[in-house]
Structures are given as C-alpha cells and as structure tokens.
Enzyme design. Structure first.
Site, PDB file in Angstrom:
ATOM      1  N   ASP A 141      63.539  61.006  79.633  1.00  0.00           N
ATOM      2  CA  ASP A 141      62.476  61.508  78.756  1.00  0.00           C
ATOM      3  C   ASP A 141      61.113  61.255  79.385  1.00  0.00           C
ATOM      4  O   ASP A 141      60.108  61.136  78.688  1.00  0.00           O
ATOM      5  CB  ASP A 141      62.573  60.817  77.388  1.00  0.00           C
ATOM      6  CG  ASP A 141      61.746  61.528  76.333  1.00  0.00           C
ATOM      7  OD1 ASP A 141      61.424  60.895  75.303  1.00  0.00           O
ATOM      8  OD2 ASP A 141      61.384  62.709  76.548  1.00  0.00           O
ATOM      9  N   LYS A 144      58.824  65.726  83.311  1.00  0.00           N
ATOM     10  CA  LYS A 144      59.936  66.688  83.355  1.00  0.00           C
ATOM     11  C   LYS A 144      60.318  67.097  84.775  1.00  0.00           C
ATOM     12  O   LYS A 144      61.459  67.415  85.043  1.00  0.00           O
ATOM     13  CB  LYS A 144      59.600  67.917  82.502  1.00  0.00           C
ATOM     14  CG  LYS A 144      59.176  67.540  81.073  1.00  0.00           C
ATOM     15  CD  LYS A 144      60.095  66.490  80.419  1.00  0.00           C
ATOM     16  CE  LYS A 144      59.422  65.768  79.276  1.00  0.00           C
ATOM     17  NZ  LYS A 144      60.169  64.550  78.861  1.00  0.00           N
ATOM     18  N   ASP A 169      66.044  64.867  77.355  1.00  0.00           N
ATOM     19  CA  ASP A 169      65.213  65.449  76.305  1.00  0.00           C
ATOM     20  C   ASP A 169      64.392  66.608  76.888  1.00  0.00           C
ATOM     21  O   ASP A 169      64.168  66.685  78.100  1.00  0.00           O
ATOM     22  CB  ASP A 169      64.248  64.381  75.741  1.00  0.00           C
ATOM     23  CG  ASP A 169      63.515  64.888  74.497  1.00  0.00           C
ATOM     24  OD1 ASP A 169      62.400  64.397  74.237  1.00  0.00           O
ATOM     25  OD2 ASP A 169      64.045  65.791  73.814  1.00  0.00           O
ATOM     26  N   ASN A 170      63.959  67.536  76.032  1.00  0.00           N
ATOM     27  CA  ASN A 170      62.985  68.575  76.390  1.00  0.00           C
ATOM     28  C   ASN A 170      63.451  69.592  77.422  1.00  0.00           C
ATOM     29  O   ASN A 170      62.636  70.110  78.197  1.00  0.00           O
ATOM     30  CB  ASN A 170      61.687  67.937  76.916  1.00  0.00           C
ATOM     31  CG  ASN A 170      61.181  66.862  76.019  1.00  0.00           C
ATOM     32  OD1 ASN A 170      61.126  65.700  76.423  1.00  0.00           O
ATOM     33  ND2 ASN A 170      60.828  67.226  74.798  1.00  0.00           N
ATOM     34  N   GLU A 199      60.098  67.825  68.573  1.00  0.00           N
ATOM     35  CA  GLU A 199      59.834  66.801  67.554  1.00  0.00           C
ATOM     36  C   GLU A 199      58.706  67.218  66.592  1.00  0.00           C
ATOM     37  O   GLU A 199      57.659  67.684  67.001  1.00  0.00           O
ATOM     38  CB  GLU A 199      59.477  65.445  68.202  1.00  0.00           C
ATOM     39  CG  GLU A 199      58.440  65.466  69.290  1.00  0.00           C
ATOM     40  CD  GLU A 199      59.045  65.606  70.671  1.00  0.00           C
ATOM     41  OE1 GLU A 199      60.119  66.218  70.792  1.00  0.00           O
ATOM     42  OE2 GLU A 199      58.428  65.162  71.636  1.00  0.00           O
TER      43      GLU A 199
HETATM   44  C1  LIG Z   1      56.176  58.679  89.070  1.00  0.00           C
HETATM   45  C2  LIG Z   1      56.390  59.483  87.838  1.00  0.00           C
HETATM   46  C3  LIG Z   1      57.855  59.523  87.452  1.00  0.00           C
HETATM   47  N1  LIG Z   1      58.333  58.222  87.127  1.00  0.00           N
HETATM   48  C4  LIG Z   1      58.064  57.567  85.975  1.00  0.00           C
HETATM   49  N2  LIG Z   1      58.455  56.275  85.901  1.00  0.00           N
HETATM   50  C5  LIG Z   1      58.211  55.571  84.767  1.00  0.00           C
HETATM   51  N3  LIG Z   1      57.605  56.084  83.673  1.00  0.00           N
HETATM   52  C6  LIG Z   1      57.211  57.366  83.742  1.00  0.00           C
HETATM   53  C7  LIG Z   1      57.431  58.176  84.865  1.00  0.00           C
HETATM   54  N4  LIG Z   1      56.951  59.411  84.612  1.00  0.00           N
HETATM   55  C8  LIG Z   1      56.435  59.385  83.355  1.00  0.00           C
HETATM   56  N5  LIG Z   1      56.592  58.148  82.825  1.00  0.00           N
HETATM   57  C9  LIG Z   1      56.216  57.706  81.483  1.00  0.00           C
HETATM   58  O1  LIG Z   1      57.068  58.424  80.587  1.00  0.00           O
HETATM   59  C10 LIG Z   1      56.290  59.008  79.537  1.00  0.00           C
HETATM   60  C11 LIG Z   1      56.113  60.460  79.813  1.00  0.00           C
HETATM   61  C12 LIG Z   1      56.799  61.362  79.147  1.00  0.00           C
HETATM   62  C13 LIG Z   1      56.597  62.812  79.438  1.00  0.00           C
HETATM   63  N6  LIG Z   1      57.024  63.538  78.260  1.00  0.00           N
HETATM   64  C14 LIG Z   1      56.463  64.705  77.988  1.00  0.00           C
HETATM   65  O2  LIG Z   1      55.619  65.216  78.725  1.00  0.00           O
HETATM   66  C15 LIG Z   1      56.850  65.362  76.716  1.00  0.00           C
HETATM   67  C16 LIG Z   1      56.036  66.410  76.276  1.00  0.00           C
HETATM   68  C17 LIG Z   1      56.325  67.065  75.089  1.00  0.00           C
HETATM   69  C18 LIG Z   1      55.460  68.170  74.647  1.00  0.00           C
HETATM   70  C19 LIG Z   1      56.025  69.326  74.142  1.00  0.00           C
HETATM   71  C20 LIG Z   1      55.194  70.387  73.727  1.00  0.00           C
HETATM   72  C21 LIG Z   1      53.812  70.255  73.810  1.00  0.00           C
HETATM   73  F1  LIG Z   1      53.020  71.251  73.397  1.00  0.00           F
HETATM   74  C22 LIG Z   1      53.257  69.079  74.296  1.00  0.00           C
HETATM   75  C23 LIG Z   1      54.067  68.041  74.720  1.00  0.00           C
HETATM   76  C24 LIG Z   1      57.414  66.663  74.287  1.00  0.00           C
HETATM   77  C25 LIG Z   1      58.218  65.608  74.735  1.00  0.00           C
HETATM   78  O3  LIG Z   1      59.290  65.170  74.020  1.00  0.00           O
HETATM   79  C26 LIG Z   1      57.949  64.960  75.950  1.00  0.00           C
HETATM   80  O4  LIG Z   1      58.792  63.950  76.355  1.00  0.00           O
HETATM   81  C27 LIG Z   1      54.968  58.281  79.571  1.00  0.00           C
HETATM   82  O5  LIG Z   1      55.063  57.080  78.857  1.00  0.00           O
HETATM   83  C28 LIG Z   1      54.801  58.047  81.069  1.00  0.00           C
HETATM   84  O6  LIG Z   1      53.917  56.978  81.350  1.00  0.00           O
HETATM   85 MG   LIG Z   2      60.601  63.958  75.152  1.00  0.00          MG
END
Ligand SMILES: CCCNc1ncnc2c1ncn2[C@@H]1O[C@H](/C=C/CNC(=O)c2cc(-c3ccc(F)cc3)cc(O)c2O)[C@@H](O)[C@H]1O
Ligand SMILES: [Mg+2]
Length: 214
Positions: A141, A144, A169-170, A199
């Site tokens: 999650d 993406k 997810d997503n 969600e």
């Molecule tokens: C080096 C980057 C890759 N490795 C990583 N390692 C550890 N943590 C990472 C991470 N990438 C991202 N994260 C963390 O995960 C989380 C990111 C989640 C990204 N999720 C989304 O973009 C998302 C976005 C939507 C969304 C859907 C529609 C919309 F209009 C707007 C947003 C819905 C969801 O359910 C989502 O999960 C943050 O806490 C971020 O800090």
């Molecule tokens: Mg998500």
C-alpha cells in the site's frame, strides 16, 4: 503552525477511541475520514476484504509496505494469533511518529514492528534484522510504482514461499498497471481481483490477491 492531517487523525483517535481497543481505533479513523477529512487509509469497505484475507491466511509473519498512519497496520494486527508478527515499513518520519502513537493507542505495539526506512533498502535486510525466513502475507500500500520492483526484490531475496499471499491495494485507483500486468501473467502467481471502492468514496477501486506458487 497549522497541524497536519495525520496529526488531526491521531487527535481524533485519542478523543474517540478506547485505549487498548483496536476496533474502536479503526472505527474512529473511518469516522474521521468519512465525516471530517479524507485520508488514504485502505478504509472500511476494502478493510473488510483485507480482514477476510488475513483471517483465512492466519499468517505468522506479515509484511506491510507503507504504514502511513497505521490504520491497516492496526486492522491486520488485531486479527493475528498470539505468536505472530507484523513488520511495517514507513520511510516518512512524520508519518512513522503518528503511526507509532496510533498503534500504541490500540495496544498492539507487541505484535507490530514499525521500521523506518525505504522498502528497497529494508527488504534485503528482513532476514538478518528480524530472523524472518519468509512472509506468509504481504500487504502492498505504498507508492504505486514501487509495487512491482519491490515484489521482484522480495522474490530475489527468497522472502516468499509456496503459498505466500500478496495483497495489493489501489490496483485500479490510483492504479498499478505494471504490477497488475506482471502478476496476472506470471506463471508463478495465481491472482484474484476483489472489486470494491476507493476508501470513503463511490469511485471504483479494488484489491488484488496473488498467491506465490513457488
Ligand atoms: C522509496 C519509495 C518506496 N518505498 C517506500 N518505503 C517505505 N514507505 C514508503 C515507500 N513509498 C511510500 N511509502 C510510504 O507509504 C505511504 C504512501 C502511500 C501511497 N498511497 C497512495 O498514494 C494512495 C493514494 C490514494 C488516492 C486515490 C485517489 C486520489 F484521488 C488520491 C489518492 C489512495 C490510496 O489508498 C493510496 O494508498 C506513505 O506513508 C509513504 O511515506
Ligand atoms: Mg492505499
């Protein structure tokens, strides 16, 4: 300075949820996100699908990529049996700080290991850091465009065994096209799509459950 949304989400948990009651924490976050401010938690509708996959798998070792505020972390951990462990990876220190407090409010800190750092750096260290051999369930999650590279990395590091479950997810919104293409066409996975909604909205989204065949 103005508080952040994760800080306001935590405040809602501390105001409306009962300490030590994970389900009340989940309910408080869903209420906040549905009636006050939307946030990117897996949410209550997809959350029920997540619950059924976790309960059926009854996993000993779970990996979550992308903790955010800890909503799915608490949701998953509340279903785990006594000696099982959830390792959750989060690279934003601000989000990690909030998630730790949400997890503590739920009283689940003994089942959960929140590790700060990037998945790409931590996945190769899982065995040495936590004595994990393989994961029974992985919940993806995070960003993406990282689902596919991190899945290939988990394969390479030998973190998946015959029967390991990947739950993503997503896969529709925002979408993970390269991951779906790979996982649905790979002979090494048996995949199933669970249609649902983004969600707290009526927009289509869903979870992809993929079993590693070894
Ligand atoms: C080096 C980057 C890759 N490795 C990583 N390692 C550890 N943590 C990472 C991470 N990438 C991202 N994260 C963390 O995960 C989380 C990111 C989640 C990204 N999720 C989304 O973009 C998302 C976005 C939507 C969304 C859907 C529609 C919309 F209009 C707007 C947003 C819905 C969801 O359910 C989502 O999960 C943050 O806490 C971020 O800090
Ligand atoms: Mg998500």
């Amino acid at each position: 300075t103005r508080s952040t949304r994760p800080q306001r989400l935590l405040a809602a948990v501390q105001k409306n949820a009962t300490r030590g009651d994970p389900r009340s924490v989940v309910r408080a976050i869903d209420q906040f996100c549905r009636h006050k401010e939307w946030a990117m938690n897996v949410g209550d509708e997809k959350g029920c699908i997540l619950d059924s996959v976790v309960s059926e798998a009854n996993p000993t070792y779970v990996l979550e990529l992308g903790t955010y505020c800890g909503y799915s972390t608490v949701r998953i951990a509340s279903l785990l049996s006594p000696n099982s462990k959830l390792i959750t990876v989060e690279f934003n220190p601000e989000y990690a700080k909030i998630a730790r407090q949400v997890i503590a409010w739920a009283g689940l800190q003994d089942k959960i290991n929140l590790v700060e750092g990037a998945s790409g750096d931590l996945i190769p260290k899982m065995q040495e850091m936590f004595g994990v051999k393989t994961f029974d369930l992985v919940f993806l999650d995070h960003w993406k465009d990282r689902y596919l590279p991190d899945t290939k990395l988990m394969e390479k590091c030998g973190l998946l065994r015959k029967g390991s479950i990947l739950l993503a997810d997503n896969v529709i919104c925002p979408g993970t096209p390269d991951y779906l293409e790979y996982i649905r066409n790979s002979p090494q996975y048996e995949s199933q799509y669970f249609k649902s909604h983004l969600e707290y909205t009526k927009v289509e989204d869903g979870l992809e459950k993929s079993v590693f065949l070894g």
